[in-house]
Each structure stands twice: as structure tokens, then as C-alpha cells.
Design a protein around this motif. Structure first.
Motif, PDB file in Angstrom:
ATOM      1  N   GLU A  76       0.970  -1.115   0.432  1.00  0.00           N
ATOM      2  CA  GLU A  76       0.375  -0.296   0.264  1.00  0.00           C
ATOM      3  C   GLU A  76       0.726   1.179  -0.101  1.00  0.00           C
ATOM      4  OE1 GLU A  76      -3.795  -1.550   2.541  1.00  0.00           O
ATOM      5  OE2 GLU A  76      -2.911   0.071   3.498  1.00  0.00           O
ATOM      6  N   VAL A  77       1.887   0.862   1.016  1.00  0.00           N
ATOM      7  CA  VAL A  77       2.517   2.493   1.348  1.00  0.00           C
ATOM      8  C   VAL A  77       3.511   2.659  -0.566  1.00  0.00           C
ATOM      9  CG1 VAL A  77       5.155   3.129   1.824  1.00  0.00           C
ATOM     10  CG2 VAL A  77       3.145   1.926   3.389  1.00  0.00           C
ATOM     11  N   ILE A  78       4.082   2.187  -1.063  1.00  0.00           N
ATOM     12  CA  ILE A  78       4.226   1.754  -2.808  1.00  0.00           C
ATOM     13  C   ILE A  78       3.883   2.002  -3.485  1.00  0.00           C
ATOM     14  CG2 ILE A  78       5.734   0.297  -4.286  1.00  0.00           C
ATOM     15  CD1 ILE A  78       6.627  -1.291  -2.270  1.00  0.00           C
ATOM     16  N   ALA A  79       2.428   1.424  -3.530  1.00  0.00           N
ATOM     17  CA  ALA A  79       1.571   2.246  -4.264  1.00  0.00           C
ATOM     18  C   ALA A  79       0.571   3.788  -4.246  1.00  0.00           C
ATOM     19  CB  ALA A  79       0.498   1.103  -3.946  1.00  0.00           C
ATOM     20  N   LEU A  80       0.536   4.052  -2.829  1.00  0.00           N
ATOM     21  CA  LEU A  80      -0.189   5.497  -2.808  1.00  0.00           C
ATOM     22  C   LEU A  80       0.789   6.744  -2.078  1.00  0.00           C
ATOM     23  CD1 LEU A  80      -2.988   4.226  -0.376  1.00  0.00           C
ATOM     24  CD2 LEU A  80      -2.759   4.573  -2.209  1.00  0.00           C
ATOM     25  N   ARG A  81       1.851   6.197  -1.472  1.00  0.00           N
ATOM     26  CA  ARG A  81       2.675   7.218  -0.749  1.00  0.00           C
ATOM     27  C   ARG A  81       4.227   7.421  -1.889  1.00  0.00           C
ATOM     28  NH1 ARG A  81      -0.434   9.364   1.811  1.00  0.00           N
ATOM     29  NH2 ARG A  81      -0.833   8.413   3.285  1.00  0.00           N
ATOM     30  N   ALA A  82       4.506   6.281  -3.366  1.00  0.00           N
ATOM     31  CA  ALA A  82       5.628   6.036  -4.004  1.00  0.00           C
ATOM     32  C   ALA A  82       6.529   6.566  -2.851  1.00  0.00           C
ATOM     33  CB  ALA A  82       5.321   7.173  -5.094  1.00  0.00           C
ATOM     34  N   PRO A  83       7.577   5.684  -2.090  1.00  0.00           N
ATOM     35  CA  PRO A  83       8.343   6.646  -1.228  1.00  0.00           C
ATOM     36  C   PRO A  83       9.600   6.418  -1.718  1.00  0.00           C
ATOM     37  CG  PRO A  83       7.415   4.212  -1.146  1.00  0.00           C
ATOM     38  CD  PRO A  83       6.749   4.753  -1.754  1.00  0.00           C
ATOM     39  N   MET A  84      10.829   7.331  -1.528  1.00  0.00           N
ATOM     40  CA  MET A  84      11.971   7.536  -2.250  1.00  0.00           C
ATOM     41  C   MET A  84      12.918   7.488  -1.323  1.00  0.00           C
ATOM     42  SD  MET A  84      11.657   8.307  -5.518  1.00  0.00           S
ATOM     43  CE  MET A  84      10.767   9.432  -6.720  1.00  0.00           C
ATOM     44  N   ALA A  85      14.397   7.620  -2.067  1.00  0.00           N
ATOM     45  CA  ALA A  85      15.370   7.120  -1.151  1.00  0.00           C
ATOM     46  C   ALA A  85      15.412   6.423   0.280  1.00  0.00           C
ATOM     47  CB  ALA A  85      16.116   8.591  -0.691  1.00  0.00           C
ATOM     48  N   ASN A  86      15.814   6.920   1.385  1.00  0.00           N
ATOM     49  CA  ASN A  86      15.703   6.265   2.647  1.00  0.00           C
ATOM     50  C   ASN A  86      14.392   5.932   3.082  1.00  0.00           C
ATOM     51  OD1 ASN A  86      15.517   8.361   2.912  1.00  0.00           O
ATOM     52  ND2 ASN A  86      14.888   8.257   5.289  1.00  0.00           N
ATOM     53  N   ASP A  87      12.758   5.948   2.059  1.00  0.00           N
ATOM     54  CA  ASP A  87      12.166   5.796   3.093  1.00  0.00           C
ATOM     55  C   ASP A  87      11.584   4.502   1.768  1.00  0.00           C
ATOM     56  OD1 ASP A  87      10.990   8.076   4.614  1.00  0.00           O
ATOM     57  OD2 ASP A  87      10.506   8.730   2.718  1.00  0.00           O
ATOM     58  N   LEU A  88      12.277   4.447   1.062  1.00  0.00           N
ATOM     59  CA  LEU A  88      11.978   3.259  -0.309  1.00  0.00           C
ATOM     60  C   LEU A  88      12.684   2.077  -0.016  1.00  0.00           C
ATOM     61  CD1 LEU A  88      11.038   2.421  -2.377  1.00  0.00           C
ATOM     62  CD2 LEU A  88      13.020   3.228  -4.140  1.00  0.00           C
ATOM     63  N   ARG A  89      14.000   2.657   0.540  1.00  0.00           N
ATOM     64  CA  ARG A  89      14.685   0.799   1.544  1.00  0.00           C
ATOM     65  C   ARG A  89      14.156   0.809   2.438  1.00  0.00           C
ATOM     66  NH1 ARG A  89      19.228   5.291   0.742  1.00  0.00           N
ATOM     67  NH2 ARG A  89      19.397   5.279   3.071  1.00  0.00           N
ATOM     68  N   ASP A  90      13.885   1.834   3.440  1.00  0.00           N
ATOM     69  CA  ASP A  90      12.991   1.645   4.890  1.00  0.00           C
ATOM     70  C   ASP A  90      11.911   0.511   4.162  1.00  0.00           C
ATOM     71  OD1 ASP A  90      14.667   2.005   6.448  1.00  0.00           O
ATOM     72  OD2 ASP A  90      13.013   4.253   6.900  1.00  0.00           O
ATOM     73  N   VAL A  91      10.963   0.819   3.189  1.00  0.00           N
ATOM     74  CA  VAL A  91       9.338  -0.458   3.020  1.00  0.00           C
ATOM     75  C   VAL A  91      10.665  -1.901   2.334  1.00  0.00           C
ATOM     76  CG1 VAL A  91       7.531  -0.429   1.433  1.00  0.00           C
ATOM     77  CG2 VAL A  91       8.619   2.040   2.861  1.00  0.00           C
ATOM     78  N   ILE A  92      11.305  -1.542   1.363  1.00  0.00           N
ATOM     79  CA  ILE A  92      11.617  -2.767   1.047  1.00  0.00           C
ATOM     80  C   ILE A  92      12.371  -4.015   1.828  1.00  0.00           C
ATOM     81  CG2 ILE A  92      13.147  -3.757  -1.077  1.00  0.00           C
ATOM     82  CD1 ILE A  92      11.064  -2.050  -2.373  1.00  0.00           C
ATOM     83  N   GLU A 127      21.441  15.740   2.742  1.00  0.00           N
ATOM     84  CA  GLU A 127      20.342  15.438   3.525  1.00  0.00           C
ATOM     85  C   GLU A 127      18.942  16.647   3.157  1.00  0.00           C
ATOM     86  OE1 GLU A 127      21.162  13.530   5.984  1.00  0.00           O
ATOM     87  OE2 GLU A 127      18.816  14.156   7.179  1.00  0.00           O
ATOM     88  N   ARG A 128      19.902  17.978   2.465  1.00  0.00           N
ATOM     89  CA  ARG A 128      18.794  18.709   1.667  1.00  0.00           C
ATOM     90  C   ARG A 128      17.688  18.198   0.308  1.00  0.00           C
ATOM     91  NH1 ARG A 128      20.600  24.786   0.004  1.00  0.00           N
ATOM     92  NH2 ARG A 128      22.675  23.685  -0.059  1.00  0.00           N
ATOM     93  N   THR A 129      18.672  17.009  -0.511  1.00  0.00           N
ATOM     94  CA  THR A 129      17.658  16.256  -1.491  1.00  0.00           C
ATOM     95  C   THR A 129      17.025  15.449  -0.782  1.00  0.00           C
ATOM     96  OG1 THR A 129      20.356  16.203  -3.021  1.00  0.00           O
ATOM     97  CG2 THR A 129      18.805  15.166  -3.639  1.00  0.00           C
ATOM     98  N   LYS A 130      17.530  15.075   0.045  1.00  0.00           N
ATOM     99  CA  LYS A 130      16.713  13.225   1.058  1.00  0.00           C
ATOM    100  C   LYS A 130      15.655  14.107   1.511  1.00  0.00           C
ATOM    101  CE  LYS A 130      17.069  11.730   4.648  1.00  0.00           C
ATOM    102  NZ  LYS A 130      17.573  11.308   6.532  1.00  0.00           N
ATOM    103  N   ASP A 131      16.016  14.830   2.282  1.00  0.00           N
ATOM    104  CA  ASP A 131      14.248  15.278   2.780  1.00  0.00           C
ATOM    105  C   ASP A 131      13.090  16.433   1.118  1.00  0.00           C
ATOM    106  OD1 ASP A 131      15.298  15.162   4.950  1.00  0.00           O
ATOM    107  OD2 ASP A 131      15.692  17.477   5.378  1.00  0.00           O
ATOM    108  N   TYR A 132      13.940  16.758   0.351  1.00  0.00           N
ATOM    109  CA  TYR A 132      12.857  16.341  -0.856  1.00  0.00           C
ATOM    110  C   TYR A 132      12.397  15.817  -1.128  1.00  0.00           C
ATOM    111  CZ  TYR A 132      11.456  19.083  -4.986  1.00  0.00           C
ATOM    112  OH  TYR A 132      10.540  19.866  -5.820  1.00  0.00           O
ATOM    113  N   ILE A 133      13.046  14.913  -1.391  1.00  0.00           N
ATOM    114  CA  ILE A 133      13.020  13.955  -2.714  1.00  0.00           C
ATOM    115  C   ILE A 133      12.088  12.482  -1.653  1.00  0.00           C
ATOM    116  CG2 ILE A 133      14.137  13.639  -4.560  1.00  0.00           C
ATOM    117  CD1 ILE A 133      15.309  11.540  -3.175  1.00  0.00           C
TER     118      ILE A 133
END
Lengths: 230, 266
Positions: free
Chosen positions: A69-85, B255-261
Motif C-alpha cells: 500500500e505504501v509503495i502504491a499510494l505514497r511512492a516512497p523515495m530514497a531512505n523511505d523506499l529502502r526502508d519499505v523494501i 540531506e537536503r536532496t533526501k528531505d526534498y525527494i
């Protein structure tokens, strides 16, 4: 870490972390109880471990659903994406760890209460304790995004491997000296192997946590203490 | 700065660099909008500029074909080259420059003329066509490259403004292509389009990649992730991070890039 502009996203990520922490706690408890059941030859406690494994399986399903759901609805990026995976991968590994604990518990009623192998049985709980702590620490490292704690788990895998080698040698000696103990020793050997696998899986989880926390793969570790079989 | 960025993200230096910017500063009167940006744009990769509103990404894009010349208070410092040639040199013909470095804007802006004329106008004034037959070839080729030919070939003499928004935007891309540019700058080309029309533009960008150096400014980070191979993150007039798109979106260094994306900005 700063909060997301969208608060619900933070809540979902917190929930994901909470579920994984709970799963880790339950897996550690399952290992501990399985060891205790083995030591005391407590069939009721062993049955509990088998029954409790359903909750671990249920958390796995819940985390998978939430992560998708998070991947589909939030399109997580960077550290968020890595956390979800990482969460997705971790739950399938912890589910396996739960299965190993369950397998240990299932062996308890099959073993002969009157023919106890005191020496290996004394060694196994300590081995199980190290493996259980590795699981718990790996998942705490995930909850806290703590790469150093994850590295410490990876390093501890050799302790479990050394235990396994020691138990293996002891059991082989028993079997050679007294073939009547073979059936009992075979169970204990599988139990030792299960714990050794739990240590390996905890190490894999720690590597995923390290990647999620840093974005880099964990440094290659020395594979000390080669296993006698496999 | 650029060398550091290459090292940081392991960008292969073998690609053909088309445009370079070195320590570019832009002022609007007293206010400094761009604070010393250095970047290379190459032929093989689509470059996306991302960043919050007012970060300078559009301003910087507009320095690449001297669109800021039209703003009286704007002043540009630093060096920008196209194939090694300083585009701010007095000898540079700005009209010629803008044919070589074409631009597509946020809102589709076809001329209030026929579809055919929208495409034919540029080649005609730049003397690229010799006769009517030649011009027809250019019009067809440009519309095909813009992915519009099949939809408009039977009504080339209808007004360009009668097309849908997405078609108008592809017409504008076709119009830019018709004068055989080397670089195409796109300033939020999809922000006025629906998702289907957006997908068609993105597919078109993918097809045009390699033939032209493409730089796209976008507010939509998913779009940057989808269409580009290089991403530059701007913030408060600075180039914060520039690297391989997949690195920027999975493992940004700043850090700024990460926070933005990740949606933690501000």
C-alpha cells in the motif's frame, strides 16, 4: 529525522516499524521458549511455540499488505523506499526464523524423556540465546536505523557457528560411542542446525538493515569458523 | 564542483558533453537567483532539474538559450558553452542560438495558424527548406518525431490551437524539432496536461533521447525519475546535488536532496 509533510505517511512508516519490532520480539520469544521446552522436556510449552507461530505468520502478511500500500499510494523515495523494501524482505526472513523455532518445538515430544543427552542439551540453550539476541538486535537496529548495531549482529554470527561445530563434534562422539543414542542425537543435531540457520538469517536481516540505514551494502565479513557440514 | 559530482556518483566521463555551465550566477536586479552553478549536459542522457518553487531551476534552464536576455533586470555571470563555444560571447547570434537550443514551455503555445504552418514557420525563416516539397518533407518528419503525424496528417491545415492540450504540446515539440536543434529545453512541459497526454510526452522524450540533448525542468519528481538519466537538485539558487537519476532517488548523498525527494521538505 524530519517528519514528512504528509503526516499519514509517517504514521504508516511507524506502523511498519512497530509491526516488525513486534515480529522480532515474538521470534526471539519462540526461540527462547523452544529451548526451555527442550531443556525441561515440557510438551505443553512446546505446543505453545507451535501455536504462537501463527501470529508471526499473520504479522508477515500484515507487513506485506501495508508495504505494498505504501509503495502504491505514497511512492516512497530514497531512505523511505529502502526502508519499505527492507521491511518486505525482513518479514519473510523472520517468518523463516519462526519456522525454525517451531521445528525445534515439534521435536520435543518426539524425544525420549528418559534418555537425556545432558552435555549437548546444556550447550544448546546458550547457542539459542545468542541466536535469539541476534534476531532481536537486528530488528531493533531496523527500528532505530542503527547501522552500527546491525554490524555488531553480523559479527556475532561466528559465535553461533562455533557453537554449532562444538555441538556437532560432541554429538558425533556420543553416537559413535553409544549407537542407542543415535535417534536422540539426530534430533539434537537438527535442533543445532536450526539454531545455526537462525543465526545466518539474523545476519541476513542485519545486512538488509545496514543497507536500509546507509544506502550501502554491508562490508564483506570474514567467514570464520567453517561449518563441518554444508 | 563538477569533477566532485562525477566522482561522487560514478558518472562515466565518456559521454559526449553538449553544454557546460561554469560558476553561473544570475541576478534579477539586486537579487541573486542563481549562486554559482556548474553542470555538464550531455547528448546521451536526459537531464532533469528538480527543486521546490523559486529554487532557480527554471531561471537556470533559461540561461542555456539566453531567454533571460528578454528580462531587462536579469544579469548573467559565469560561462556557458555549447560545443565549447561561449553562448554569451558578443559574436553569438542569439536567434541562431535559440534554433540550436530549442525550448518547450509549460503551457502549449502554438501559433494561431495551421498545424502545417506551426511546423513550417521555423525552417522557412531559418532557410532550411528549398521549395515547397522540401518543406513538406520537414513538416512530416518533424510531426512524426513528435509522435503527432498519425493524429493530424489528414488535417494539416486545421488550426494548431484546435488540437487538444497534449497534441498542442507535441506540436510545440515538433516545431522545436523542425529547425534541427541540438538541445531541447523543456520547462515543465506536462504540468498543464492530463496523465495520458503526459505519458505520451514522456514516451516522446524517451524516443528523442540521444538525437538531441534534452533538459527538462519538472515539479513532478516521479516524472524526473521516469524520464531522466541524470537529475540535478536545486535549492535556494544552488545546485545541491547532481548525479545518476537512480542514485538520486534511492541513495541521495545530500540531506537536503533526501528531505526534498522523500517529502520532508519545509
Amino acid at each position: 529525522m524530519a517528519e514528512h509533510t504528509i503526516k499519514a505517511f509517517d504514521q504508516e512508516m511507524d506502523k511498519l516499524r512497530g509491526l516488525i519490532a513486534e515480529m522480532g520480539g515474538r521470534a526471539e520469544e519462540a526461540i527462547e521458549k523452544a529451548m526451555l521446552a527442550l531443556q525441561r522436556h515440557d510438551r505443553a510449552m512446546a505446543a505453545d511455540v507451535v501455536a504462537d507461530d501463527k501470529r508471526i505468520d499473520a504479522i508477515e502478511a500484515e507487513v506485506e499488505k501495508l508495504a505494498i500500500e505504501v509503495i502504491a499510494l505514497r511512492a516512497p523515495m530514497a531512505n523511505d523506499l529502502r526502508d519499505v523494501i527492507a521491511a518486505l524482505k525482513i518479514v519473510s526472513v523472520v517468518e523463516r526464523i519462526g519456522d525454525y523455532a517451531k521445528n525445534i518445538a515439534k521435536r520435543v515430544p518426539l524425544m525420549n524423556a528418559n534418555q537425556r543427552m545432558q552435555e549437548p542439551i546444556a550447550l544448546l540453550p546458550s547457542m539459542g540465546q545468542v541466536a535469539g539476541e541476534m534476531v532481536q538486535d537486528a530488528l531493533n537496529a531496523f527500528a532505530a536505523r542503527n547501522a552500527d548495531l546491525a554490524l555488531a549482529v553480523i559479527e556475532r554470527d561466528t559465535v553461533v557457528d562455533d557453537f554449532y561445530n562444538s555441538v556437532f563434534r560432541t554429538l558425533v562422539t556420543f553416537m559413535v560411542e553409544n549407537p542407542k543414542t543415535i535417534s536422540e542425537c539426530a534430533h539434537l543435531l537438527f535442533i543445532a542446525k536450526n539454531i545455526e540457520r537462525i543465526g545466518d538469517h539474523a545476519t541476513n536481516v542485519a545486512e538488509m538493515v545496514y543497507y536500509a540505514a546507509t544506502g550501502n551494502t554491508a562490508p564483506e565479513r570474514e567467514r570464520g569458523g567453517q561449518n563441518q557440514e554444508d | 564542483m563538477t569533477a566532485m559530482i562525477h566522482e561522487q556518483h560514478n558518472m562515466t566521463p565518456t559521454v559526449e558533453t553538449k553544454m557546460t555551465a561554469r560558476d553561473v550566477k544570475v541576478f534579477y536586479g539586486e537579487k541573486q537567483a542563481i549562486k554559482g552553478v556548474s553542470i555538464d549536459v550531455d547528448m546521451d542522457n536526459v537531464t532533469a532539474f528538480i527543486g521546490p518553487s523559486g529554487c532557480g531551476k527554471s531561471t537556470f534552464l533559461r540561461t542555456l538559450n539566453r531567454m533571460n536576455d528578454t528580462v531587462a533586470s536579469a544579469r548573467v555571470e559565469g560561462t556557458i558553452t555549447l560545443d565549447g563555444e561561449d553562448i554569451y560571447a558578443p559574436s553569438m547570434d542569439v536567434v541562431q542560438l535559440r534554433a540550436r537550443v530549442g525550448m518547450v514551455f509549460q503551457k502549449p503555445n502554438p501559433f494561431p495558424k495551421s498545424i502545417y504552418e506551426n511546423i513550417a514557420y521555423g525552417p522557412r525563416i531559418h532557410g532550411l527548406a528549398h521549395g515547397k516539397a522540401d518543406l513538406e518533407v520537414i513538416v512530416e518528419k518533424s510531426l512524426r518525431r513528435a509522435g503527432l503525424w498519425d493524429e493530424v496528417k489528414d488535417r494539416l491545415h486545421d488550426s494548431g490551437t484546435a488540437l487538444s492540450g497534449g497534441q498542442q504540446q507535441r506540436l510545440c515539440i515538433g516545431r522545436a524539432i523542425a529547425v534541427e536543434p541540438e538541445v531541447i529545453l523543456m520547462d515543465e512541459p506536462c504540468s498543464a496536461l492530463d496523465p495520458i497526454a503526459t505519458a505520451k510526452i514522456e514516451e516522446l522524450i524517451h524516443e528523442l533521447r540521444g538525437r538531441y540533448a534534452i533538459v527538462i525542468v519538472t515539479h513532478n519528481m516521479q516524472q524526473a525519475a521516469r524520464v531522466s538519466q541524470r537529475t540535478a537538485f536545486f535549492h535556494l539558487g544552488e545546485l545541491v546535488e547532481y548525479g545518476v537519476t537512480s542514485d538520486i532517488f534511492t541513495n541521495p548523498r545530500q540531506e537536503r536532496t533526501k528531505d526534498y525527494i522523500t517529502g520532508r521538505y519545509g
